[in-house]
Design a protein around this motif. Structure first.
Motif, mmCIF file in Angstrom:
data_model
loop_
_atom_site.group_PDB
_atom_site.id
_atom_site.type_symbol
_atom_site.label_atom_id
_atom_site.label_comp_id
_atom_site.label_asym_id
_atom_site.label_seq_id
_atom_site.Cartn_x
_atom_site.Cartn_y
_atom_site.Cartn_z
ATOM 1 N N LYS A 1 56.270 25.292 -5.091
ATOM 2 C CA LYS A 1 57.023 24.292 -5.854
ATOM 3 C C LYS A 1 56.086 23.515 -6.784
ATOM 4 O O LYS A 1 56.440 23.216 -7.930
ATOM 5 C CB LYS A 1 57.762 23.333 -4.924
ATOM 6 C CG LYS A 1 58.663 22.370 -5.674
ATOM 7 C CD LYS A 1 59.540 21.554 -4.749
ATOM 8 C CE LYS A 1 60.479 20.689 -5.574
ATOM 9 N NZ LYS A 1 61.445 19.991 -4.715
ATOM 10 N N ALA A 2 54.888 23.208 -6.323
ATOM 11 C CA ALA A 2 53.918 22.502 -7.166
ATOM 12 C C ALA A 2 53.528 23.362 -8.370
ATOM 13 O O ALA A 2 53.353 22.843 -9.477
ATOM 14 C CB ALA A 2 52.678 22.127 -6.355
ATOM 15 N N GLN A 3 53.409 24.672 -8.185
ATOM 16 C CA GLN A 3 53.090 25.565 -9.295
ATOM 17 C C GLN A 3 54.243 25.622 -10.301
ATOM 18 O O GLN A 3 54.030 25.623 -11.509
ATOM 19 C CB GLN A 3 52.767 26.974 -8.790
ATOM 20 C CG GLN A 3 51.500 27.068 -7.989
ATOM 21 C CD GLN A 3 50.267 26.737 -8.815
ATOM 22 O OE1 GLN A 3 50.161 27.099 -9.974
ATOM 23 N NE2 GLN A 3 49.339 26.019 -8.213
ATOM 24 N N VAL A 4 55.480 25.654 -9.784
ATOM 25 C CA VAL A 4 56.659 25.628 -10.664
ATOM 26 C C VAL A 4 56.676 24.329 -11.457
ATOM 27 O O VAL A 4 56.900 24.333 -12.676
ATOM 28 C CB VAL A 4 57.964 25.792 -9.854
ATOM 29 C CG1 VAL A 4 59.189 25.585 -10.741
ATOM 30 C CG2 VAL A 4 58.021 27.155 -9.175
ATOM 31 N N GLN A 5 56.404 23.220 -10.786
ATOM 32 C CA GLN A 5 56.395 21.923 -11.476
ATOM 33 C C GLN A 5 55.300 21.876 -12.537
ATOM 34 O O GLN A 5 55.498 21.324 -13.625
ATOM 35 C CB GLN A 5 56.224 20.776 -10.469
ATOM 36 C CG GLN A 5 56.472 19.418 -11.059
ATOM 37 C CD GLN A 5 57.897 19.277 -11.587
ATOM 38 O OE1 GLN A 5 58.858 19.516 -10.869
ATOM 39 N NE2 GLN A 5 58.037 18.909 -12.854
ATOM 40 N N ASN B 1 50.959 33.213 -14.128
ATOM 41 C CA ASN B 1 51.540 34.437 -13.593
ATOM 42 C C ASN B 1 51.079 34.544 -12.153
ATOM 43 O O ASN B 1 49.887 34.650 -11.893
ATOM 44 C CB ASN B 1 51.058 35.637 -14.418
ATOM 45 C CG ASN B 1 51.600 36.953 -13.915
ATOM 46 O OD1 ASN B 1 51.961 37.118 -12.747
ATOM 47 N ND2 ASN B 1 51.641 37.927 -14.803
ATOM 48 N N MET B 2 52.000 34.474 -11.211
ATOM 49 C CA MET B 2 51.622 34.522 -9.803
ATOM 50 C C MET B 2 52.679 35.195 -8.954
ATOM 51 O O MET B 2 53.869 35.084 -9.226
ATOM 52 C CB MET B 2 51.335 33.124 -9.265
ATOM 53 C CG MET B 2 52.563 32.257 -9.141
ATOM 54 S SD MET B 2 52.233 30.505 -9.214
ATOM 55 C CE MET B 2 51.855 30.301 -10.926
ATOM 56 N N LEU B 3 52.236 35.921 -7.958
ATOM 57 C CA LEU B 3 53.125 36.544 -6.990
ATOM 58 C C LEU B 3 53.619 35.451 -6.054
ATOM 59 O O LEU B 3 52.807 34.722 -5.464
ATOM 60 C CB LEU B 3 52.348 37.604 -6.222
ATOM 61 C CG LEU B 3 53.113 38.764 -5.632
ATOM 62 C CD1 LEU B 3 53.805 39.561 -6.707
ATOM 63 C CD2 LEU B 3 52.173 39.639 -4.844
ATOM 64 N N VAL B 4 54.940 35.316 -5.921
ATOM 65 C CA VAL B 4 55.481 34.311 -5.014
ATOM 66 C C VAL B 4 56.086 34.950 -3.768
ATOM 67 O O VAL B 4 56.417 34.267 -2.811
ATOM 68 C CB VAL B 4 56.520 33.394 -5.706
ATOM 69 C CG1 VAL B 4 55.839 32.521 -6.746
ATOM 70 C CG2 VAL B 4 57.652 34.180 -6.326
ATOM 71 N N MET C 1 50.782 31.209 -0.505
ATOM 72 C CA MET C 1 51.121 29.807 -0.768
ATOM 73 C C MET C 1 52.312 29.384 0.082
ATOM 74 O O MET C 1 53.225 30.179 0.337
ATOM 75 C CB MET C 1 51.476 29.619 -2.253
ATOM 76 C CG MET C 1 50.299 29.754 -3.175
ATOM 77 S SD MET C 1 50.709 29.343 -4.903
ATOM 78 C CE MET C 1 51.621 30.798 -5.390
ATOM 79 N N SER C 2 52.294 28.134 0.498
ATOM 80 C CA SER C 2 53.432 27.564 1.222
ATOM 81 C C SER C 2 54.546 27.263 0.221
ATOM 82 O O SER C 2 54.329 27.283 -1.000
ATOM 83 C CB SER C 2 53.015 26.275 1.931
ATOM 84 O OG SER C 2 52.747 25.262 0.967
#
Length: 116
Positions: free
Chosen positions: A33-37, A108-111, A27-28
Motif C-alpha cells: 500500500k505504501a508503494q501504491v501511495q 515496476n514491482m511484483l505484488v 512485501m507485506s
C-alpha cells in the motif's frame, strides 16, 4: 565482502527472479500500500499486469484493464490488484507506475508471485 549469488536457471522456474524487488523478502500488505501511495503521490498512473510464471521473462505481460489514469485512491488500486489476482490466481501480478513526463515506467514491482 563477497557478493551473494542468486542461481537462476531457465530450467528451474522457481529460481527465476522477476525484477529487483524479487531479491527482497515479500512485501507485506502495508508495504505494498505504501508503494501504491508513492506512485500516486508522484503523479504516476498505476497499471496492473499479469503473466503465467513460465512466461514471466517474456517482454509481453497481459494488461489488467487500462492504466488507472489520475487515480488518487490507493485503496481503489489495491482493489483492482485483488480483482486481478482473483481472476488469475496462478499468475504473477505486477504493479507499474507510468510517468507521463518521462514517458517511461517510474515503478515496476511484483505484488504477487504466481504458483509454479
Amino acid at each position: 565482502m563477497s557478493v551473494q549469488d542468486y542461481p537462476s536457471r531457465v530450467s528451474d522456474p522457481k529460481s527465476r527472479k522477476a525484477e529487483t524487488f524479487s531479491y527482497l523478502p515479500s512485501m507485506s500488505a502495508d508495504q505494498i500500500k505504501a508503494q501504491v501511495q508513492y506512485i500516486i503521490d508522484k503523479g504516476w498512473n498505476p497499471a496492473i499486469e499479469h503473466s503465467e510464471p513460465e512466461r514471466a521473462t517474456d517482454y509481453y505481460w497481459y494488461m489488467w484493464k487500462l492504466p488507472m489514469f489520475g487515480e488518487t485512491s490507493a485503496d481503489a488500486v489495491l482493489a483492482e490488484v485483488d480483482n486481478c489476482i482473483k481472476a488469475n490466481p496462478n499468475n504473477h501480478v505486477r504493479l507499474i507506475g507510468y510517468d507521463n513526463f518521462a514517458q517511461s515506467q517510474g515503478a515496476n514491482m511484483l505484488v504477487k508471485r504466481g504458483d509454479m
